[in-house]
Structure formats: structure tokens, C-alpha cells
Motif scaffolding. Sequence first.
Motif, PDB file in Angstrom:
ATOM      1  N   GLY A  79      33.165  59.084  48.455  1.00 39.42           N
ATOM      2  CA  GLY A  79      33.925  59.156  47.214  1.00 39.42           C
ATOM      3  C   GLY A  79      34.095  57.758  46.635  1.00 39.42           C
ATOM      4  N   ARG A  80      34.788  57.676  45.496  1.00 43.01           N
ATOM      5  CA  ARG A  80      34.940  56.372  44.838  1.00 43.01           C
ATOM      6  C   ARG A  80      36.346  56.201  44.279  1.00 43.01           C
ATOM      7  NH1 ARG A  80      32.030  54.048  39.334  1.00 43.01           N
ATOM      8  NH2 ARG A  80      32.220  51.833  39.843  1.00 43.01           N
ATOM      9  N   ALA A  81      36.869  54.997  44.463  1.00 44.02           N
ATOM     10  CA  ALA A  81      38.128  54.594  43.833  1.00 44.02           C
ATOM     11  C   ALA A  81      37.931  53.204  43.248  1.00 44.02           C
ATOM     12  CB  ALA A  81      39.270  54.587  44.843  1.00 44.02           C
ATOM     13  N   VAL A  82      38.381  52.999  42.030  1.00 44.83           N
ATOM     14  CA  VAL A  82      38.310  51.691  41.375  1.00 44.83           C
ATOM     15  C   VAL A  82      39.732  51.197  41.162  1.00 44.83           C
ATOM     16  CG1 VAL A  82      37.538  50.395  39.363  1.00 44.83           C
ATOM     17  CG2 VAL A  82      36.136  52.262  40.260  1.00 44.83           C
ATOM     18  N   PHE A  83      40.036  50.044  41.729  1.00 47.72           N
ATOM     19  CA  PHE A  83      41.389  49.501  41.678  1.00 47.72           C
ATOM     20  C   PHE A  83      41.426  48.266  40.778  1.00 47.72           C
ATOM     21  CE2 PHE A  83      41.122  51.558  45.872  1.00 47.72           C
ATOM     22  CZ  PHE A  83      42.189  52.436  45.775  1.00 47.72           C
ATOM     23  N   VAL A 123      33.916  43.359  44.675  1.00 44.14           N
ATOM     24  CA  VAL A 123      34.609  42.915  43.466  1.00 44.14           C
ATOM     25  C   VAL A 123      33.657  43.054  42.282  1.00 44.14           C
ATOM     26  CG1 VAL A 123      35.702  40.968  42.289  1.00 44.14           C
ATOM     27  CG2 VAL A 123      36.110  41.335  44.734  1.00 44.14           C
ATOM     28  N   LEU A 124      34.077  43.797  41.271  1.00 47.41           N
ATOM     29  CA  LEU A 124      33.240  44.019  40.097  1.00 47.41           C
ATOM     30  C   LEU A 124      33.575  43.079  38.950  1.00 47.41           C
ATOM     31  CD1 LEU A 124      33.171  47.932  39.855  1.00 47.41           C
ATOM     32  CD2 LEU A 124      31.479  46.427  40.910  1.00 47.41           C
ATOM     33  N   GLU A 125      34.817  42.613  38.893  1.00 45.09           N
ATOM     34  CA  GLU A 125      35.236  41.822  37.739  1.00 45.09           C
ATOM     35  C   GLU A 125      36.359  40.884  38.139  1.00 45.09           C
ATOM     36  OE1 GLU A 125      37.441  42.801  33.524  1.00 45.09           O
ATOM     37  OE2 GLU A 125      35.829  44.155  34.163  1.00 45.09           O
ATOM     38  N   PHE A 126      36.350  39.674  37.577  1.00 44.04           N
ATOM     39  CA  PHE A 126      37.390  38.671  37.842  1.00 44.04           C
ATOM     40  C   PHE A 126      37.677  37.947  36.529  1.00 44.04           C
ATOM     41  CE2 PHE A 126      38.394  34.637  40.599  1.00 44.04           C
ATOM     42  CZ  PHE A 126      39.690  34.630  40.100  1.00 44.04           C
ATOM     43  N   THR A 127      38.921  38.014  36.047  1.00 44.38           N
ATOM     44  CA  THR A 127      39.288  37.344  34.804  1.00 44.38           C
ATOM     45  C   THR A 127      40.553  36.519  34.995  1.00 44.38           C
ATOM     46  OG1 THR A 127      40.537  39.284  34.052  1.00 44.38           O
ATOM     47  CG2 THR A 127      38.245  39.089  33.331  1.00 44.38           C
ATOM     48  N   SER A 128      40.561  35.331  34.401  1.00 40.03           N
ATOM     49  CA  SER A 128      41.739  34.458  34.404  1.00 40.03           C
ATOM     50  C   SER A 128      41.479  33.335  33.414  1.00 40.03           C
ATOM     51  CB  SER A 128      41.998  33.888  35.798  1.00 40.03           C
ATOM     52  OG  SER A 128      43.155  33.077  35.807  1.00 40.03           O
ATOM     53  N   ARG A 129      42.525  32.842  32.766  1.00 39.08           N
ATOM     54  CA  ARG A 129      42.350  31.735  31.842  1.00 39.08           C
ATOM     55  C   ARG A 129      43.673  30.986  31.695  1.00 39.08           C
ATOM     56  NH1 ARG A 129      44.024  32.684  26.542  1.00 39.08           N
ATOM     57  NH2 ARG A 129      42.489  31.181  25.773  1.00 39.08           N
ATOM     58  N   LEU A 141      41.605  41.291  38.968  1.00 32.26           N
ATOM     59  CA  LEU A 141      40.383  41.701  39.663  1.00 32.26           C
ATOM     60  C   LEU A 141      40.164  43.188  39.449  1.00 32.26           C
ATOM     61  CD1 LEU A 141      40.435  40.111  43.254  1.00 32.26           C
ATOM     62  CD2 LEU A 141      39.055  39.397  41.295  1.00 32.26           C
ATOM     63  N   VAL A 142      38.889  43.592  39.422  1.00 28.49           N
ATOM     64  CA  VAL A 142      38.517  45.009  39.498  1.00 28.49           C
ATOM     65  C   VAL A 142      37.701  45.184  40.776  1.00 28.49           C
ATOM     66  CG1 VAL A 142      37.253  46.910  38.433  1.00 28.49           C
ATOM     67  CG2 VAL A 142      38.522  45.286  36.998  1.00 28.49           C
ATOM     68  N   VAL A 143      38.157  46.092  41.636  1.00 31.76           N
ATOM     69  CA  VAL A 143      37.535  46.288  42.949  1.00 31.76           C
ATOM     70  C   VAL A 143      37.024  47.719  43.053  1.00 31.76           C
ATOM     71  CG1 VAL A 143      37.895  46.279  45.447  1.00 31.76           C
ATOM     72  CG2 VAL A 143      39.015  44.555  44.007  1.00 31.76           C
ATOM     73  N   ASP A 144      35.763  47.850  43.418  1.00 37.17           N
ATOM     74  CA  ASP A 144      35.162  49.169  43.652  1.00 37.17           C
ATOM     75  C   ASP A 144      35.214  49.476  45.139  1.00 37.17           C
ATOM     76  OD1 ASP A 144      32.985  51.300  42.447  1.00 37.17           O
ATOM     77  OD2 ASP A 144      32.563  50.768  44.523  1.00 37.17           O
ATOM     78  N   ARG A 145      35.757  50.638  45.477  1.00 40.27           N
ATOM     79  CA  ARG A 145      35.899  51.047  46.878  1.00 40.27           C
ATOM     80  C   ARG A 145      35.261  52.409  47.078  1.00 40.27           C
ATOM     81  NH1 ARG A 145      36.489  51.937  51.754  1.00 40.27           N
ATOM     82  NH2 ARG A 145      38.388  51.504  52.958  1.00 40.27           N
TER      83      ARG A 145
END
Length: 325
Positions: A79-83, A123-129, A141-145
Motif C-alpha cells: 500500500g502507499r501513504a504520503v506524509f 523523500v520526494l520533496e524538500f522546501t525551505s527558504r 518534507l514530502v515522504v512516500d511510504r
Amino acid sequence: NLVGLGAADMHAGLASAVETCRAWAGESGRRPLSLLLTGDEEGGCRGINAALPRLRELAPELVLVPEPSGERVVLSAPGRAVFRLALETAGGHATREGESALARMAEIALEIEAMAVAGSQVVLEFTSRARGLSHPQDAQLVVDRHLVPGELREAAREALAQLDPRLAVAESERPTPPPEAYAAERTPSVERLLALSGHPPGDSSSVGDFNFLATVAPTAILGPEGGNLHAPEEWVSLASVRRVYETYQPLAGTGVPGECDSPVSRHPGRDAAFPRASPSAVRRSRNYCASPQTADWKRSGKRCGRGSRSEERRVGKECRSRWSP
């Protein structure tokens, strides 16, 4: 091999499905076959969810998904969960000591990639500024599990939250229900497919429309050998595409013993365009004769069709083959 982005995943599978439908079309005594094409199969899965009510009306005996599987029948998938993870820190002037959310979230991202999990986690995405000359005060962060059968979404979320007490962790909203892990029931149709493939079943490490198809009927993934998926120099073996196509064909039979039941002869390690096969590997049915050397099925009538490098002759009610050197 055929090389190009999408060659294996999944133009080759699409071609196999379309050619299978064409081979089965209009023949009496063959099982009914429906072809479903969808998009967004690894994202929101909108297409398959829109089709599910109609599929339940059709009540299929078996669902075949021609995703690349190395010619192995795959009967399960995670299965899949995106956090989404959010972190806030005090920040401070960039020329002085302070607390950077960017730096801390970068550490957390590396910890996530190194975590031991039963399925997979990335880790699918990392944003900071920064806002001006300051240490960044927030990061996301966007994490695919991927979850194996028995794993709970809440347990996966809690494991991420424990990495830092300041982390806010929530599962991303989706336009459709999240895909759940499954294992297909070993029905007679599934067992027959396994026998025809000549390989032990495999497991999928990814998710897709097949997770939702499995809620309707036993679902099997069977596709050709390929590599470098989603990347430059993606490739698919054309000989493997042909073998998968030929494995599909006997499923069209009525189930009567001896009709369309002969499996394709396998030659491990060989990937020639026309691998050799013994005469016993020739498929037989009332109206068709097919050779493992060619993906073309010819109407037999009083004689068998001719492949590009083989010659078949009608002998009584059987098709026999004489292979060229």
C-alpha cells in the motif's frame, strides 16, 4: 532491445494488451475480454476509481496488468501513504548563531532515508527558504511510504513524528482513497496463469492501479523484461514482449483440458528474436496454431499459418512444427 523513455513502462505492455484483444476478437468459444486504459496510475488514480463501479458490474474472473515484471506473475503489492512534514524553528540573523529549520530538516531527511522499514520509504520533496538575511524558520518534507500487508498508516506516521518533537506530520490529502496492500487469491485462473508462465510468482515493490483492481477480482501483473524505468536509456526486451504475449493467448480458451493449455517453452539466458523451441511447445486449439517463434496467430482452417522462420503442417487435428536450423 527497444530503447526509449516509456518503452518498458509501459508502451510494451499496452501493445501486448491491444494485440491480445485483437487476437481474441470475434472468436466463438473464447472467454470475453475487456480492455481498460487509464492515466494517473501512480498518482491520484482518478481513472481507475472512476471505472471501478463498471468493473464490479462486469465481475471479471481475472485482471491482467501488463506492467514490466520480468515475465514473472506478480500477485501482491504494497500500500502507499504520503506524509507531509513541517518544522518551525526560532531562526535568527544569518550572520550570528541561530537555529535553521533548513539545516535541521536536512538532517531529518537523511535520517528518513536511512530508516529500516518493512516496505520502502523515500523523500520526494524538500522546501525551505530564508526571509531576508535570516536563518530559515520553516521547512517542509514530502515522504512516500510503501506499506507491506499488516503495517498500519498511523504507526508509520508516528515513527516519523518521533524524529523531532517539533515535527508536525500528517498524511497528504488525496482525490481518491489511498491504495492498500493486497495479495491475490490463488483461484483456478491464477493457478493456470502461473503454470503457463513457467516462473514462480514475484512481488511488486510499487503501487498503482492494480491496488484498486485487486478490490474487484484476483489481479495479476505479468509483463516483459525491461530496465532503467522512468530514466534515460529505458529499455525493453522485444523477445520478452513476444513471450508475454504468447503466455496470454491460452487464457482465451474455454478451460477444456488440452485446449490452448500448452505453455511456452522457456530458454533461460537466451534473448534471441526467435528462440528455438521443441515441437511440444506449439500451442494447439481447434482453429489456431501458434509458434513460440512468432507473435502472429494465423487462422488454420485446413492448414497452419506460417511464421517467419518456421513451417507448420496440419496433421489430423494437431499442429506439428518443423524448425529451421
